[in-house]
Design a protein around this motif. Structure first.
Motif, PDB file in Angstrom:
ATOM      1  N   SER A 126      -2.256  17.367 -40.042  1.00 24.95           N
ATOM      2  CA  SER A 126      -3.541  16.791 -40.473  1.00 24.95           C
ATOM      3  C   SER A 126      -4.597  17.890 -40.572  1.00 24.95           C
ATOM      4  O   SER A 126      -5.376  17.943 -41.527  1.00 24.95           O
ATOM      5  N   TYR A 127      -4.633  18.761 -39.589  1.00 27.29           N
ATOM      6  CA  TYR A 127      -5.550  19.907 -39.610  1.00 27.29           C
ATOM      7  C   TYR A 127      -5.278  20.758 -40.855  1.00 27.29           C
ATOM      8  O   TYR A 127      -6.203  21.159 -41.582  1.00 27.29           O
ATOM      9  N   LYS A 156      -4.011  31.089 -35.124  1.00 31.77           N
ATOM     10  CA  LYS A 156      -3.873  31.043 -33.661  1.00 31.77           C
ATOM     11  C   LYS A 156      -4.846  30.036 -33.037  1.00 31.77           C
ATOM     12  O   LYS A 156      -5.485  30.305 -32.017  1.00 31.77           O
ATOM     13  N   VAL A 157      -4.961  28.865 -33.684  1.00 33.25           N
ATOM     14  CA  VAL A 157      -5.880  27.856 -33.171  1.00 33.25           C
ATOM     15  C   VAL A 157      -5.208  27.031 -32.078  1.00 33.25           C
ATOM     16  O   VAL A 157      -3.994  26.809 -32.107  1.00 33.25           O
ATOM     17  N   THR A 158      -6.001  26.620 -31.111  1.00 31.80           N
ATOM     18  CA  THR A 158      -5.494  25.765 -30.043  1.00 31.80           C
ATOM     19  C   THR A 158      -5.575  24.306 -30.488  1.00 31.80           C
ATOM     20  O   THR A 158      -6.259  23.976 -31.461  1.00 31.80           O
ATOM     21  N   ARG A 159      -4.930  23.451 -29.748  1.00 28.40           N
ATOM     22  CA  ARG A 159      -4.976  22.027 -30.058  1.00 28.40           C
ATOM     23  C   ARG A 159      -6.414  21.505 -29.998  1.00 28.40           C
ATOM     24  O   ARG A 159      -6.839  20.743 -30.858  1.00 28.40           O
ATOM     25  N   GLN A 160      -7.163  21.942 -28.999  1.00 32.31           N
ATOM     26  CA  GLN A 160      -8.539  21.479 -28.865  1.00 32.31           C
ATOM     27  C   GLN A 160      -9.400  21.976 -30.027  1.00 32.31           C
ATOM     28  O   GLN A 160     -10.267  21.251 -30.529  1.00 32.31           O
ATOM     29  N   GLN A 161      -9.151  23.194 -30.491  1.00 22.76           N
ATOM     30  CA  GLN A 161      -9.884  23.716 -31.640  1.00 22.76           C
ATOM     31  C   GLN A 161      -9.582  22.902 -32.906  1.00 22.76           C
ATOM     32  O   GLN A 161     -10.474  22.675 -33.731  1.00 22.76           O
ATOM     33  N   GLU A 162      -8.352  22.454 -33.035  1.00 23.82           N
ATOM     34  CA  GLU A 162      -7.994  21.597 -34.165  1.00 23.82           C
ATOM     35  C   GLU A 162      -8.771  20.275 -34.107  1.00 23.82           C
ATOM     36  O   GLU A 162      -9.332  19.817 -35.116  1.00 23.82           O
ATOM     37  N   VAL A 163      -8.804  19.662 -32.937  1.00 25.03           N
ATOM     38  CA  VAL A 163      -9.514  18.397 -32.754  1.00 25.03           C
ATOM     39  C   VAL A 163     -10.998  18.576 -33.054  1.00 25.03           C
ATOM     40  O   VAL A 163     -11.610  17.768 -33.764  1.00 25.03           O
TER      41      VAL A 163
END
Length: 395
Positions: free
Chosen positions: A15-16, A149-156
């Protein structure tokens, strides 16, 4: 607008990637999901709906369940393949075929880019990239999660900033469902000493009375269940339903990733475990000793190469030819008894059962030789051992 094919699942990572491509790079994005037996029709409809909501220009569902069985699963059955004698290669086999189907679609529409949501830490990135580069070499591969290199939280946070508000909370357990088995990952599988709890598995025990199944094979392929002839895919799906009620086929696999690190994953795979064990028993009765020994070696290589993203190597077709040839007499029925959490083989019936030969019966009378033949054979058979040990006194 440049054309991009996104291997889409509807999860956070894809989705991101979809929002990033359409809003920042202004690409014509074709979201594609490959169904190898892990999605219901309702789930596929919801995934398509979400794709369009997030900006997909075109969405396509490609069903390859029958192809997946014909080109892969039947060889896993022929070879009785369990990685490390445990895991039926459920997800790794599916990923290869999903990757190939995505690449073929991208090539057919002449997509400039192929996109997937893998991170840089797992096996799937290798399976995707290898298939894409071989089948659609003109398409450039983009992997937003890995590259940025994005984290899950950065995606959200990014999606929220784009005005997209959905429940992105990560489930306690990661579930990947497929026709050949469902993988289960959680905090317990990150350790080396913990077991997955009962509620981690998507299918719960609901049947406690023992039952007996009869599985019919023809030249190695499962073609009947309890006297009813059926398509092999339908039989696998039915066995998943029956075996799941007994919570059969659960285990934790410990193995080596393609990247060279150890990993643990839980799984439930009732159909594959029952079919493989039943098929193996039938082979013990119908194949020669040398067929069984050589099959074990080649089947182990086949499973290893499949896991290691080498399905497209021509040696796989060579091994498949051997496995197919070995199945000419693997025909008959196998009785299996089911209990809560486990099953056992009862026996087989086959026109090629070598135990029922009229020539000789193990431990009983035979018409192929007499006592003098037996004594002569044993004397010659042990001759080299006698020669070797005759030098012991000199030492």
């Amino acid at each position: 607008m440049k054309k991009a094919v996104l291997a889409y699942s509807g999860g956070l990572d894809t989705s991101y990637s979809l929002v990033k491509l359409t809003r920042e790079h202004e690409m014509e994005v074709h979201t594609v999901i490959i169904n190898t037996g892990g999605f219901s029709s309702e789930e596929l409809k919801q995934i398509e709906k979400r794709a369009y909501e997030l900006g997909s220009n075109f969405h396509k569902t490609i069903n390859i369940i029958d192809k997946f069985y014909k080109d892969c699963l039947r060889f896993l059955i022929y070879g009785n393949i369990l990685k490390n004698n445990t895991y039926p290669l459920s997800v790794s086999a599916e990923r290869i075929f999903q990757s190939i189907a995505i690449a073929e679609y991208a090539k057919s529409i002449e997509a400039e880019y192929i996109v997937h949501g893998s991170t840089g830490a797992g096996n799937d990135q290798i399976r995707f990239d290898v298939a894409f580069e071989v089948i659609s070499p003109k398409s450039k591969i983009i992997t937003p999660i890995r590259d940025e290199k994005v984290t899950r939280q950065q995606e959200v946070d990014y999606l929220k900033k784009q005005g997209i508000h959905m429940n992105w909370e990560k489930a306690k357990y990661s579930i990947n469902k497929g026709i050949w088995g469902t993988s289960v990952g959680g905090v317990e599988t990150l350790s080396s000493d913990l077991a997955l709890p009962e509620d981690a598995f998507p299918t719960q025990l609901s049947e406690t009375d023992s039952a007996i199944l009869e599985i019919e094979f023809s030249k190695g392929e499962p073609i009947g269940l309890n006297g009813e002839k059926m398509n092999s895919v339908a039989l696998i799906q039915k066995l998943n339903e029956i075996g799941g009620k007994y919570a059969i086929g659960r285990d934790i696999h410990v193995g080596d990733t393609i990247l060279g690190i150890k990993g643990r994953v839980g799984f439930e795979a009732p159909a594959s475990m029952i079919i493989i064990k039943a098929h193996h028993l039938l082979e013990k009765h119908t194949l020669s000793r040398w067929q069984l020994l050589h099959k074990d070696s080649l089947a182990n290589w086949y499973g290893t190469l499949l896991h290691e993203a080498q399905y497209l190597d021509p040696v796989m077709r060579d091994i498949e030819a051997f496995l197919t040839s070995s199945q000419k007499r693997v025909t008959g029925t196998v009785k299996v008894q089911l209990y809560p959490y486990y099953f056992r083989m009862i026996g087989i019936n086959s026109p090629y059962d070598m135990m029922q030969s009229k020539v000789a019966i193990y431990g009983e009378e035979n018409q192929a030789w007499d006592s003098r033949d037996a004594k002569g054979f044993i004397k010659i058979f042990g001759n080299q051992l006698k020669i070797h040990h005759s030098f012991n006194d000199q030492e």
